[in-house]
Design a protein around this motif. Structure first.
Motif, mmCIF file in Angstrom:
data_model
loop_
_atom_site.group_PDB
_atom_site.id
_atom_site.type_symbol
_atom_site.label_atom_id
_atom_site.label_comp_id
_atom_site.label_asym_id
_atom_site.label_seq_id
_atom_site.Cartn_x
_atom_site.Cartn_y
_atom_site.Cartn_z
ATOM 1 N N SER A 208 -6.916 4.237 -3.805
ATOM 2 C CA SER A 208 -7.701 3.447 -2.893
ATOM 3 C C SER A 208 -8.093 2.283 -3.364
ATOM 4 C CB SER A 208 -8.626 4.166 -2.168
ATOM 5 O OG SER A 208 -8.272 5.301 -1.238
ATOM 6 N N GLU A 209 -8.571 1.414 -2.487
ATOM 7 C CA GLU A 209 -9.557 -0.031 -2.871
ATOM 8 C C GLU A 209 -10.700 0.843 -4.051
ATOM 9 O OE1 GLU A 209 -10.352 -2.505 -0.002
ATOM 10 O OE2 GLU A 209 -12.232 -3.305 -0.860
ATOM 11 N N VAL B 176 -6.724 -1.827 -5.955
ATOM 12 C CA VAL B 176 -6.477 -0.587 -5.729
ATOM 13 C C VAL B 176 -6.405 0.294 -7.046
ATOM 14 C CG1 VAL B 176 -4.687 1.175 -5.048
ATOM 15 C CG2 VAL B 176 -5.189 -1.079 -3.676
ATOM 16 N N TYR C 13 -13.609 10.627 4.961
ATOM 17 C CA TYR C 13 -13.882 11.370 3.531
ATOM 18 C C TYR C 13 -15.157 12.297 3.831
ATOM 19 C CZ TYR C 13 -14.401 12.291 -1.462
ATOM 20 O OH TYR C 13 -14.545 12.989 -2.391
ATOM 21 N N TYR D 55 -4.949 10.331 -4.096
ATOM 22 C CA TYR D 55 -4.692 9.229 -3.424
ATOM 23 C C TYR D 55 -5.039 7.690 -4.468
ATOM 24 C CZ TYR D 55 -9.867 10.376 -2.919
ATOM 25 O OH TYR D 55 -11.047 10.739 -3.272
ATOM 26 N N PHE E 238 -5.850 7.521 3.106
ATOM 27 C CA PHE E 238 -6.700 6.773 2.023
ATOM 28 C C PHE E 238 -5.711 5.763 1.504
ATOM 29 C CE2 PHE E 238 -8.678 10.914 1.621
ATOM 30 C CZ PHE E 238 -9.989 10.750 2.483
ATOM 31 N N LYS F 209 -8.122 1.554 2.497
ATOM 32 C CA LYS F 209 -9.337 1.689 2.048
ATOM 33 C C LYS F 209 -10.013 2.802 2.028
ATOM 34 C CE LYS F 209 -13.941 -1.082 1.851
ATOM 35 N NZ LYS F 209 -13.887 -2.569 2.218
ATOM 36 N N LEU F 210 -10.947 3.509 1.193
ATOM 37 C CA LEU F 210 -11.105 4.861 1.451
ATOM 38 C C LEU F 210 -12.319 5.059 2.528
ATOM 39 C CD1 LEU F 210 -11.138 7.683 -0.134
ATOM 40 C CD2 LEU F 210 -13.171 6.943 -1.290
ATOM 41 N N ASP F 211 -11.978 5.333 3.637
ATOM 42 C CA ASP F 211 -12.759 5.424 4.777
ATOM 43 C C ASP F 211 -13.736 6.564 4.720
ATOM 44 O OD1 ASP F 211 -14.073 5.529 7.276
ATOM 45 O OD2 ASP F 211 -12.236 5.181 8.387
ATOM 46 N N ILE G 174 0.753 -1.156 -0.075
ATOM 47 C CA ILE G 174 0.025 -0.085 0.017
ATOM 48 C C ILE G 174 0.829 1.339 -0.033
ATOM 49 C CG2 ILE G 174 -1.612 -1.045 1.197
ATOM 50 C CD1 ILE G 174 -1.175 0.700 3.691
#
Lengths: 596, 407
Positions: free
Chosen positions: A164-165, A184, A290, A162, A281, A284-286, A147
């Motif tokens: 992210s997943e 990703v 966010y 970023y 990020f 995973k994009l939380d 990551i």
């Protein structure tokens, strides 16, 4: 042959085939079962997708900017998972049992015999717990994945963007079928713009698995495997130290900085504050993080370098000077009388001083408003628009990150539409002459314009990436960006540049930032703001004789250009040129500003 | 009146069709249920729709179908031409129109239209069938099939072309073509196959053909001429083989020895044989097939759906499915025999031969007896065009039962 015979002939033919098939089925299913079951249990080929690590990003001196680090991802193989362990696992992973169950079920593109990625970037303690209890926690396992890791102590969040997943929405919208759930994907900034280079190419490993989907070994000694291709690295023109210094100067402030090499448009530093830490990020994009950022009143997600459109204020005066000379309204030496104010119709426009008869160079030095009120009127909207376009206003610069604004460069059509045909007066041109009113520019447009003046008309598309390093050949390929020449007599540029020189080194508005080591030049600006404090602008370049850096600084609601933006710009230019600079640690000493 | 209305329904065809549809839906459900696709729901929707169409068609009097058959045929030819220009290319063939997210295969429609047109041609005489033993009539009848085949070869779709060709002999046989002529046509194929296997097989096949020809007791010169033709054809097999697309060559090679290409064209055959064989007598149970569930067979829900039956329901299930198909085919042939309407009589033979050919090629392929030719298993494979086309065929087959006493 009568029909009945024909019917029976057909029946007979069908029956012969039927019995042949039944015999074949019996051979396979009754007499070879053991052998084929063994085959089915042990020698079943399964394809494992190998996702390569993303390409890295380096600064202009080869220092790492965006790196990868290993991280642990907990996986659960639904077919082996013992639901009695659900509560224990959910408390270890800090996921609610119901949500965990949903996650296990809803993973698309995989099946219950394959491990599903449940949680990324898990703490090592959790992994050691899983490893210790492997026997008991059947179906629970972990994978090591790369990551994003940002080794420096600055953000550059809007530049890097970023990765992210992939979200379900992105998965649905993708062209083709490269991405699967759990992959990703670059979602903003350079990560998005250069996704095709950074992502690499997935590889495939063929393994033989048993009846429960457990790996037995490689197929054909791995000869059929297709290795993944690592993502290509980006070599940015950014200067890591300058970026770090710039972010420090803008810490806790609101505004933007962009500096480029005027020879080619390479971006040296790029700051939009307030910003955010992109590393949140990386896995995973939380959604919670966010939406907190998205709803923050200070708008940290907003890219103030490429997305703001404020009036440029007095930093527009070079633009006006060049336009007026090109349109033969003035010459480099002709003078205009500048009293303390200018009256047009029944309205009086103020100035902060009376300068007598002055030429264009002096007008830039002292930022004489009356000079430009008059030029605005004489230039008219059509020339205003024509020359503005030549310097890249009202259009995107083509910087290599997404979502850039075109800004607003007024035209006759625009004003006709806005006010109605013939319903607007020349009075608008008076304000537009000093870079106020219905004119919107972004810092990236401003820096490209400033650099083109510094280079006597060489306009370069600002960009981050200078080279892409191919991960297979290791060859560095240059990325091509546009350059064009804005054709004007050299004496026009000289007159304007002289004025910018005097702003800092004469009796101009930014004389407070004069430097003993390097000859700086520039122009302050203050954008009037009806809804709050004025915005502070500074554009400049240095050294004067051989420009190596062009810069634009914007301070939102920070007051006069000379108060906020000029000292920061000066400090950065001096630092980049290798001088000791200004001793600025933490908060920059705010100089006593003067109006421009 | 009302009683009569239902009386005419061919319950055998109806019930067996429903049984096969159900088995097919179970198989698609099993083959796709871990993949997150919506094939099952699409198939069940169109199955219900198709059953309705089938029932409606079974009420249409044969006269109307016969009258419109040439128009359908011309429309089908036009569609086959159009698909070459406006079709969507999927895995190398331009066989599909893409309409509102669904693929529509005009060649499926052309199958029915061709059979109906051919049937109409053969039966549009005052008494009995056209004499197809006359070369002119024989060639005319063949032309009906050859025209769509030429267009379908252009797509190119080898499997569907073969399906069209497969119906010529059964239909003409039914219309009275002499077994001798049929033997003359079939024998070169047998000899060619022998030649493909090797010199010994070639010689054995030639001897066999010679013996059977003598048993027909026809003119000795004619017999000798046919034998020479067989000899030449057998000899040129090699040249023809080299003219095939490489993937087709590989497919043929892989039939005889799948292990030559275990990850390529032989892969499906090996995996499907393993799947079926590992099912054993009673199968691994619904949704329990490891080969099916682990997706060792790509796109199993289309051409390899029979593997799922073999693996999850075993020998019993596999044979049961074959028996269901046999009942359908026998019933269609029997309807054909009973029907006093010559048009429907021929059409039913056409339909049964197409269903039979699909069955033999598809099932044969999954159990390693036939080359991998991508044609669907009737009523079971996922695919809307094919599903609807088979239901329409059976619908017409049911009408042959209902109107069996009408001329």
């Amino acid at each position: 042959m009568e029909p009945e015979k024909r019917k029976y002939a057909i029946y007979a033919f069908c029956l012969i085939v039927f019995f042949a098939f039944v015999i074949r089925l019996a051979y396979l299913q009754l007499f070879s079962t053991e052998e084929l079951t063994k085959e089915s249990n042990k020698n079943s080929v399964k394809t494992i997708t190998l996702t390569p690590p993303r390409g890295l990003m380096y600064d202009r001196n080869g220092k790492i900017l965006v790196d990868n680090k290993p991280s642990y991802t907990v996986t659960i193989t639904p077919s082996q998972f013992d639901k009695n362990n659900l509560n224990e696992i959910s408390s270890v992973l800090e996921i609610q049992p119901e949500i965990l169950m949903e996650n296990i079920k809803s993973i698309k593109g995989t099946n219950k015999f394959n491990p599903a990625k449940i949680k990324r970037d898990v703490d090592f303690k959790v992994i050691s717990f899983i490893a210790e209890n492997k026997e008991r926690l059947s179906g629970v396992d972990y994978q090591i994945e790369a990551i994003r890791y940002y080794p420096n102590n600055f953000h550059a969040a809007h530049s890097f963007g970023y990765a992210s997943e992939i979200t379900p929405k992105q998965l649905e919208k993708q062209m083709g079928d490269y991405y699967n759930q759990g992959d990703v994907v670059g979602s903003s900034g350079l990560e998005l713009n250069y996704e095709n280079y950074l992502k690499g190419v997935k590889g495939y490993k063929f393994i033989t698995v048993d009846v429960k989907g457990r790996e037995i070994g490689g197929l054909n000694e791995g000869k059929n495997d297709i290795p993944p291709v690592n993502g290509s690295d980006l070599i940015l023109s950014m200067d890591k130290d300058l970026q770090e210094y710039a972010e420090k100067l803008m810490n806790d402030k609101r505004g933007a900085i962009i500096a480029v090499d005027p020879h080619n448009g390479e971006i040296l530093c790029f700051v939009s504050k307030p910003d955010f830490d992109v590393s949140v990020f990386a896995g995973k994009l939380d959604q919670k993080v966010y939406s907190a950022l998205a709803n923050d009143p200070d708008k940290p997600l907003f890219n103030r370098v490429t997305q703001t459109k404020y009036p440029p204020g007095s930093t527009w005066k070079m633009m006006m000077s060049l336009s007026a000379m090109a349109a033969d309204i003035i010459t480099p030496v002709s003078t205009i009388a500048c009293g303390g104010s200018f009256t047009f119709g029944n309205r009086t426009f103020e100035d902060h001083g009376a300068y007598g008869n002055i030429n264009v160079t002096r007008a830039i030095e002292v930022s004489a408003n009356v000079f430009y009120y008059k030029l605005g009127l004489q230039l008219g909207i059509d020339n205003y628009n024509k020359y503005g376009k030549m310097f890249g206003f009202g259009m995107k610069t083509g910087i290599d990150i997404p979502n850039e604004t075109s800004g607003l460069l007024p035209s006759r059509e625009y004003l006709d539409k806005r006010y109605g045909e013939n319903k607007w007066t020349q009075g608008l041109m008076v304000s537009l002459g000093i870079g106020q009113g219905e004119l919107g520019v972004s810092p990236v447009q401003m820096v490209a314009y400033t650099a083109s003046i510094a280079m006597n008309g060489l306009y370069c598309q600002p960009h981050f990436v200078s080279k892409i390093k191919n991960s297979i050949t290791n060859a560095e390929e240059f990325v091509k960006f546009e350059q064009r020449r804005i054709d004007m007599p050299q004496k026009y540029y000289d007159a304007v540049k002289k004025g910018m020189y005097l702003v800092v080194n004469g009796s101009g508005t930014a004389q407070a930032v004069k430097n003993s080591e390097f000859v700086l030049s520039g122009k302050t600006g203050t954008a009037q703001n009806s809804s709050g404090n004025n915005h502070s602008w500074f554009v400049g370049f240095a050294p004067f004789d051989d420009p190596k850096i062009a810069i634009c600084v914007l301070g939102e609601n920070a007051g006069w250009g000379a108060t906020f933006a000029a000292p920061i710009a000066a400090a950065l230019m001096v630092r980049y040129l290798g001088g000791s600079g200004y001793e600025v640690e933490g908060d920059l000493k705010i100089v006593n500003g003067v109006p421009d | 009146m009302k009683k009569n209305f239902f009386e005419g329904i061919d319950l055998v065809l109806l019930i067996i069709t429903l049984a096969i549809l159900t088995a097919g839906l179970l198989a698609i459900f099993s083959a796709t249920y871990t993949s997150g696709t919506d094939y099952f729901s699409k198939q069940i929707t169109f199955a219900l729709f198709g059953i309705l169409i089938m029932l409606v068609i079974s009420y249409i009097p044969p006269r109307i179908i016969a009258k419109s058959s040439y128009y359908f045929y011309i429309l089908a030819l036009i569609l086959l031409v159009l698909v070459l220009f406006f079709g969507k290319k999927i895995s190398g063939s331009k066989s599909w129109f893409s309409v509102g997210g669904f693929g529509i295969q005009p060649s499926e429609f052309a199958k029915i239209a061709t059979i109906l047109a051919l049937s109409n041609f053969l039966s549009s005489t005052d008494d009995g069938f056209r004499n197809v033993n006359k070369p002119v009539e024989f060639l005319k009848a063949c032309a009906f099939v050859i025209m769509p085949v030429v267009l379908i070869m252009r797509q190119p779709d080898m499997g569907t072309s073969l399906v069209f060709l497969s119906m010529i002999l059964p239909v003409l046989f039914w219309a009275g073509l002499s077994p001798y002529v049929i033997f003359v046509i079939v024998s070169p194929a047998v000899v060619a196959f022998g030649a493909f296997l090797g010199m010994n097989y070639f010689i054995a096949a030639l001897i066999l053909v010679a013996l059977i020809l003598l048993m027909f007791k026809r003119n000795i010169f004619l017999t000798a001429g046919i034998l020479v033709m067989n000899f030449v054809i057998g000899f040129s097999v090699d040249t023809l083989y080299k003219k095939l697309q490489p993937y087709q060559q590989n497919r043929i090679k892989a039939v005889f020895d799948p292990s030559t290409d275990p990850l390529g064209s032989g892969y499906n055959v090996i995996q499907s044989k393993v799947a079926i064989g590992s099912g054993g007598f009673t199968g691994k149970g619904f949704l329990q097939g490891t080969q099916t569930q682990l997706k060792f067979i790509p796109e199993q829900w289309t051409d390899f759906i029979y593997c799922m039956i073999g693996e999850e329901f075993g020998f019993i299930g596999s044979v049961a499915i074959l028996i269901l198909y046999m009942i359908i085919i026998f019933q269609l042939v029997n309807n054909s025999y009973l029907s006093k309407n010559r048009f429907l009589s021929v059409a039913c033979i056409g339909f049964s031969s197409i269903i039979f050919f699909h069955l033999v090629i598809n099932v044969g392929m999954t159990i390693g007896l036939m080359p991998v030719i991508g044609i669907p298993l009737p009523l079971m494979s996922y695919g809307i065009s094919s599903l609807l086309s088979f239901l329409v065929m059976i619908g017409i087959g049911m009408s042959a039962y209902r109107y069996r006493n009408q001329y």
